[in-house]
Design an enzyme around this catalytic site. Structure first.
Site, short mmCIF file in Angstrom:
data_model
loop_
_atom_site.label_atom_id
_atom_site.label_comp_id
_atom_site.label_asym_id
_atom_site.label_seq_id
_atom_site.Cartn_x
_atom_site.Cartn_y
_atom_site.Cartn_z
N VAL A 49 0.84 -1.21 0.00
CA VAL A 49 0.00 0.00 0.00
C VAL A 49 0.87 1.26 0.00
CG1 VAL A 49 -1.89 1.21 1.16
CG2 VAL A 49 -1.79 -1.29 1.23
N ARG A 51 11.69 0.43 6.66
CA ARG A 51 12.83 -0.41 7.06
C ARG A 51 13.67 -0.82 5.86
NH1 ARG A 51 10.19 -4.49 11.24
NH2 ARG A 51 8.75 -4.49 9.52
N GLY A 69 -0.14 -9.91 -3.14
CA GLY A 69 -0.17 -8.84 -2.15
C GLY A 69 -1.55 -8.55 -1.60
N LYS A 78 -13.15 -4.79 9.65
CA LYS A 78 -13.80 -3.85 8.72
C LYS A 78 -15.28 -3.66 9.07
CE LYS A 78 -10.59 -5.23 5.07
NZ LYS A 78 -10.36 -6.23 4.04
N1 HSE Z 1 -6.22 -8.92 3.17
C1 HSE Z 1 -7.19 -7.96 2.82
C2 HSE Z 1 -8.14 -8.55 1.78
C3 HSE Z 1 -6.51 -6.74 2.25
O1 HSE Z 1 -7.83 -9.59 1.23
O2 HSE Z 1 -9.21 -8.01 1.59
C4 HSE Z 1 -7.37 -5.53 2.20
O3 HSE Z 1 -7.82 -5.16 3.44
#
Ligand code: HSE
Length: 433
Positions: free
Chosen positions: A14, A45, A185, A203
């Site tokens: 991100v 890092r 990712g 969420k």
């Molecule tokens: N791991 C989360 C997903 C990333 O797959 O929705 C976004 O929040």
């Protein structure tokens, strides 16, 4: 006007997406804000090959960013809830606005963070924390602010949806799809957060707060993952006209708020049932607007970066506004949050899909329907199928709406029958009506 200076902490998926959007769309962003937004410093890092940081002040200590007097907005993209919390609180203490994509941090510590931000007169923006690039926070908090929200239901974990979709459409193995989601990712650092519903629960906690004006209550969100769903469940559900989706559901009822994440059967005719792959979508039912559906990429560098940068733009536009006149963090004025009770899962009412293996003998089905009836459960449909083992059959029962505590009692009694082999698989059903 003076440029707005931002510091980015974290240069992972991100972070790199946000950095590249701020750079690539700088001209367009300046036209929107009325002043330019400059990356003053990056704290990371390690370097990221997808980002050209030449000419940018780089530090290996992210707290340099939170303490940098030149910086107006700290963008927290390191994830986790320990160092990230210290970083955000340090930035707030230093009078800086914060933009974060960190759902765990907001869901678990948001009440404390917002209180501190309120006291310091700074903003904490978190659009990217829910559903990646899909602007659902802004939709609920601002676009639907005229409504009393009745319920919302959504696919809010891209990795889980990607896994369910690939398994059901292509018959791929669970681990294989998960590995691909990690390589792309999408998945969390700990992918059990995706698969067991913890990420979706973070969420949903945030969405429920801004929908109903209640404090963040992650610990009261019921959470069930997708790891127990079998190919046979998917196939029986399909035969009955349903897809199984991993949903987050928040509903206002007469008795309180339902807050739950679990696999759910929804009719194939619902738009939400046809949201596939890594895409996310949330249905929101407002009393004035009726049903709405927001759809978009729930993860990934540029989609999530899109939400991060939109928040930066939002904050930059309101830098000169009186703090009391800004949109409140949780959509409702802090002193107007409600203490509506969050219901335990035993109080929730919905339909159920029950999948069990039983002996192929006279009277077994009658015993099961008797136990359902004794617990006030009405049957909608039944499928019985022979298995390879000639003595056993698969039995699927769909029920009408019933309280979960009644269903728990019925399932316990059914599992105790000598003719029922193993556990009864229970998946909740939602009409989304
Ligand atoms: N791991 C989360 C997903 C990333 O797959 O929705 C976004 O929040």
């Amino acid at each position: 006007m003076k440029p707005v200076k931002v510091g980015i902490c974290g240069l992972g998926t991100v972070g790199s997406g946000s950095f590249n959007i701020l750079r690539n769309n700088a001209e367009e962003i300046t036209r929107r804000v009325g002043r330019s937004i400059e990356i003053e410093q990056v704290g990371a890092r390690r370097d990221n090959a997808s980002v050209d940081t030449s000419g940018v002040n780089i530090t290996r200590d992210i707290f340099d960013v939170a303490n940098n007097p030149e910086i107006d907005i700290v963008i927290e993209l390191i994830g986790g809830t320990t160092v990230a919390k210290d970083l955000v609180l340090t930035a707030i203490e230093n009078g800086k606005h914060v933009v974060t994509a960190n759902k765990a941090l907001i869901a678990e510590y948001g009440n404390e963070i917002f209180e501190k931000a309120q006291a310091k007169g700074v903003m904490v923006a978190f659009e990217a924390a829910v559903a990646g690039g899909m602007p659902i926070i802004k939709t609920v908090r601002e676009g639907l602010s005229a409504n009393r929200i009745d319920w919302l239901a959504g696919i809010i974990n891209g990795t889980g949806n990607f896994i369910m979709t690939e398994m059901s459409e292509k018959g791929r193995a669970f681990d294989d799809v998960l590995a691909e989601a990690q390589a792309l990712g999408y998945a969390e650092a700990d992918p059990t957060f995706d698969v067991e519903g913890i990420d979706a629960a973070h969420k949903l906690t945030i969405l429920a707060s801004i929908a109903f004006g209640i404090p963040l209550q992650f610990e009261r969100t019921y959470t069930e993952g997708i790891s127990q769903i079998t190919a046979q469940d998917v196939s029986f559900a399909s035969e009955l006209g349903y897809y199984i989706k991993h949903l987050g559901i928040a509903r206002r009822t007469q008795k309180g708020i339902e807050l739950r994440v679990h696999p759910t059967l929804i009719s194939k005719k619902q738009l939400l049932a046809n949201v596939n792959g890594v895409m996310n979508a949330v249905m929101v039912q407002g009393d004035a607007v009726g049903p709405t559906l927001t759809y978009g990429a729930g993860a990934g560098a540029l989609p999530t970066g899109s939400s991060v940068v939109a928040d930066v733009i939002d904050v930059a536009r309101t830098l000169t506004a009186d703090p009391d006149n800004r949109v409140p963090h949780l959509a409702f004025q802090p002193n107007a949050l409600s203490d509506l009770k969050v219901l335990p899962i035993s109080e929730v009412e919905c339909g159920y899909f029950l999948n069990m293996t039983i002996q192929d003998r006279a009277g077994v089905l009658a015993n099961i329907t008797q136990l359902l009836s004794e617990n006030g459960i009405s049957i909608e449909s039944v499928i019985q199928r022979e298995r390879d083992d000639i003595e056993l059959v698969s039995l699927v029962v769909m029920t009408h709406t019933v309280k979960e505590s009644n269903m728990n009692a019925a399932i316990a009694a059914i599992e105790a029958l000598p003719d029922v082999a193993g556990k009864v698989q229970r998946i909740r059903v939602e009409s989304l009506a």
